[in-house]
Design an enzyme around this catalytic site. Structure first.
Site, PDB file in Angstrom:
ATOM      1  N   ARG A 297      -4.009   6.308   8.612  1.00  0.00           N
ATOM      2  CA  ARG A 297      -3.486   7.445   7.845  1.00  0.00           C
ATOM      3  C   ARG A 297      -2.414   8.195   8.618  1.00  0.00           C
ATOM      4  NH1 ARG A 297      -9.163   9.568   4.956  1.00  0.00           N
ATOM      5  NH2 ARG A 297      -9.113   7.982   3.312  1.00  0.00           N
ATOM      6  N   TYR A 438      -1.435   4.193  -0.623  1.00  0.00           N
ATOM      7  CA  TYR A 438      -2.361   3.430   0.223  1.00  0.00           C
ATOM      8  C   TYR A 438      -2.896   4.244   1.395  1.00  0.00           C
ATOM      9  CZ  TYR A 438       1.733   1.655   3.064  1.00  0.00           C
ATOM     10  OH  TYR A 438       2.848   1.497   3.844  1.00  0.00           O
ATOM     11  N   GLU A 439      -4.005   3.737   1.944  1.00  0.00           N
ATOM     12  CA  GLU A 439      -4.799   4.444   2.959  1.00  0.00           C
ATOM     13  C   GLU A 439      -5.310   5.792   2.450  1.00  0.00           C
ATOM     14  OE1 GLU A 439      -5.804   2.772   5.288  1.00  0.00           O
ATOM     15  OE2 GLU A 439      -4.351   1.136   5.170  1.00  0.00           O
ATOM     16  N   GLY A 440      -5.582   5.878   1.154  1.00  0.00           N
ATOM     17  CA  GLY A 440      -6.097   7.100   0.554  1.00  0.00           C
ATOM     18  C   GLY A 440      -4.994   7.870  -0.125  1.00  0.00           C
TER      19      GLY A 440
END
Length: 596
Positions: A297, A438-440
């Site tokens: 992140r 992506y990645e949350g």
């Protein structure tokens, strides 16, 4: 327009805002001085500009391909990766005992910005490897560390993160991949994973998949997941890769952007079971995977800064050459370059201000991470760890959201030519669009910022940052110049908006959670704007103090800060209204359904 690494701004930020001197005083980082940073960054810039940047357009027009389970990356990618590993770039931040260089995250962050700005699709491969290394350093056994870390740190092998499945997007409680214990202590895995970045490629000798799966007797939900190492190639008797494991790439996705990065669908166990080994303890997999996710992140937040910088550079170069229309003030009778027109100036300065503001905040966060890991005083380590954890969702969410805005403005500066693929502006816009996802997603980052990072500690870190901002405002008051007065006025108003929003979040999180979380993304953006404004205020003070050393650069920094104060900081109060008014308007956010 190719990429030129903004090394001077990076070094100014590291020195004046991220306090690299304090980092170099930490145990083990004594050699990581500003001089060392400059030497490393200059070499990283050469690699990014000369090797990676020329491949960026090629990757967009000639992306990776899949055939019969194998992925062939864009021409030139494999050779660039070989140069990357030979130069030791994968090893920059990792421990010397496993072959790393042991440099601080602060220096590595600047290096990573460069490679992502030069070629975002290519840079995703080492990004995921860094995350795998972090996870194994934290949760791997001594045997696993000895087996995998030297190869991953050398770049001979790459790493992946396998979470998502067709029925489980961000809701990992729905993961179905199963892991069956074997008599020898290994496991056999069966299932399907999707959206696996560089899940299959031809650039390294082996791919080490870190996979979330459930054992047969695992509890339901997220508490029942375990983490496994599943290498593409198994080990022979001498510890080197041997036969192929039962994990296969059945397809790769066709995407809006980052086209050269192969996003794989991986099938585990179609031919008897993919052999894996447990990382740590059973049912603690999500806890371990969060280490990798947190690392990723932060890195994705830096990707946002990187693509914003690339889009700004291209737009500024185009605007300096494109001749169109006479100036509105009558200063010339003939057409002039468009960078002389007020609205184009506004867009370019806003692009630059957003990019430099995010860079400053992210480097500031990287420095906090270094102090949290290495400071000799445990209480100081805890203080900075909490600060870093608070900043990570802002780094990820705010930096990636602004990257889309900056790339969009870049297209707008180009006018109609921005919509034409050959100019390259459209690629930056398309590439940037995945970053807030992506990645949350941004909402996931915002929910984390509200729940785990603001409410959980009663707002202690958030309030502490507001107090630090107030101290900077007092420093601004010592300068009579109008630009300092303007920054102080706008920063104080923005801080007040943030302080009120913090109190709203804390007071209503339990009594009216829907209202608070309806405003969570505005809250994240508010934090990003105010904290970046704070960094710009500090940058103004530092630039004023050192102006004699480089007047042109320092004047430009002060002008960019002034732009941020006038064009970005005023948004803070509007976001405050959106946050605190959510208690009255959240029901109106329900989707309208029309009858057939």
């Amino acid at each position: 327009m190719s990429y030129r690494a903004p090394v001077k701004d990076m070094l100014f930020t590291m020195n004046a805002l991220a306090d690299i001197d304090a980092v170099s005083r930490l145990p083990g980082y004594e050699e990581a001085t500003l001089e060392t940073a400059q030497a490393v960054l200059e070499e990283a810039a050469k690699f990014a500009e000369q090797v990676l940047a020329p491949l960026n357009r090629t990757g967009d027009t000639q992306p990776s391909t899949w055939a019969d389970g194998a992925v062939t990356t864009t021409a030139g990618f494999k050779q660039a990766y070989s140069q990357y590993t030979q130069g030791g770039w994968q090893a920059v931040v990792h421990p010397p005992e496993f072959g790393g260089q042991g440099l601080p995250k602060l220096i590595a962050t600047a290096c990573n910005e460069m490679i992502n700005a030069a070629n975002l699709s290519w840079a995703l491969c080492p990004l995921l490897t860094d995350g795998a290394i972090e996870a194994l350093l934290t949760a791997g056994s001594d045997v696993q560390k000895a087996r995998y870390l030297p190869k991953l740190i050398a770049g001979e092998w790459t790493g992946t993160m396998n979470l998502t499945e067709p029925q489980a997007g961000s809701d990992l409680s729905l993961v179905r991949t199963r892991a069956e214990r074997q008599a020898d202590g290994t496991y056999k895995l069966f299932g399907t994973k999707i959206f696996i970045t560089y899940g299959e490629h031809d650039m390294a000798d082996n791919i080490v998949h870190l996979v979330l799966a459930r054992t047969p007797d695992a509890p339901p939900g997220v508490k029942g997941m375990s983490l496994f190492i599943v290498p593409k190639f198994l080990f022979g008797g001498d510890g080197v890769p041997g036969g192929r494991n039962d994990v296969n790439c059945v397809s790769i996705e066709h995407k809006l952007g980052i086209k050269a990065s192969p996003t794989a669908v991986l099938q585990f166990g179609d031919h008897g079971g993919a052999l894996g080994e447990l990382v740590g303890e059973e049912n603690r997999g999500l806890e371990y995977m969060f280490i990798m996710m947190n690392s990723a992140r932060f890195s994705v937040g830096m990707q946002g800064v990187a693509i914003a910088e690339r889009a700004y550079q291209q737009a500024a170069a185009y605007a300096a050459e494109r001749v169109q229309s006479r100036p509105v003030d009558g200063s010339a009778k003939q057409a002039v370059t468009i960078d002389q027109h007020p609205d184009v100036k506004r867009m370019l300065m806003t692009m630059r201000a957003l990019t430099e503001g995010a860079r400053s905040l992210n480097y500031f966060a990287a420095s906090a991470c270094d102090i949290a890991h290495r400071h000799p005083d445990a209480s100081v380590r805890e203080q900075y760890a909490r600060r870093y954890e608070f900043l990570v969702p802002i780094v990820k969410g705010w930096s990636t959201e602004l990257s889309v805005d900056v790339a969009s403005m870049g297209v707008q500066v180009h006018g109609g030519m921005g919509f034409i693929e050959e100019t390259g502006a459209a690629q930056h816009y398309r590439d940037a669009r995945i970053l807030p996802i992506y990645e949350g997603t941004t909402a996931i980052q915002a929910n984390d910022l509200v729940g785990r990072k603001t409410v959980h500690d009663g707002g202690a870190v958030a309030r502490g940052l507001c107090e630090q901002i107030a101290l900077t405002e007092r420093e601004l008051a010592n300068h009579e110049e109008p630009v300092f007065a303007a920054m102080r006025e706008r920063l104080a108003a923005a801080r007040a908006a943030l302080a009120e929003s913090i109190e709203f979040v804390i007071c209503h999180a339990k009594t009216d959670p829907n209202a608070v979380y309806a405003g969570s993304v505005p809250y994240l953006k508010l934090c990003g704007i105010v904290l970046c404004g704070w960094q710009f205020a500090r940058a103004m003070l530092a630039a004023h103090a050192t102006r004699a050393q480089d007047p042109s650069f320092c004047d430009a920094k002060i002008a960019t800060a002034h732009c941020f104060a006038h064009h970005v900081l005023p948004q803070a109060d509007a976001l405050r209204v959106a946050i605190v008014s959510a208690a009255n308007g959240e029901g109106a956010l329900a989707p309208v359904r029309h009858s057939a």
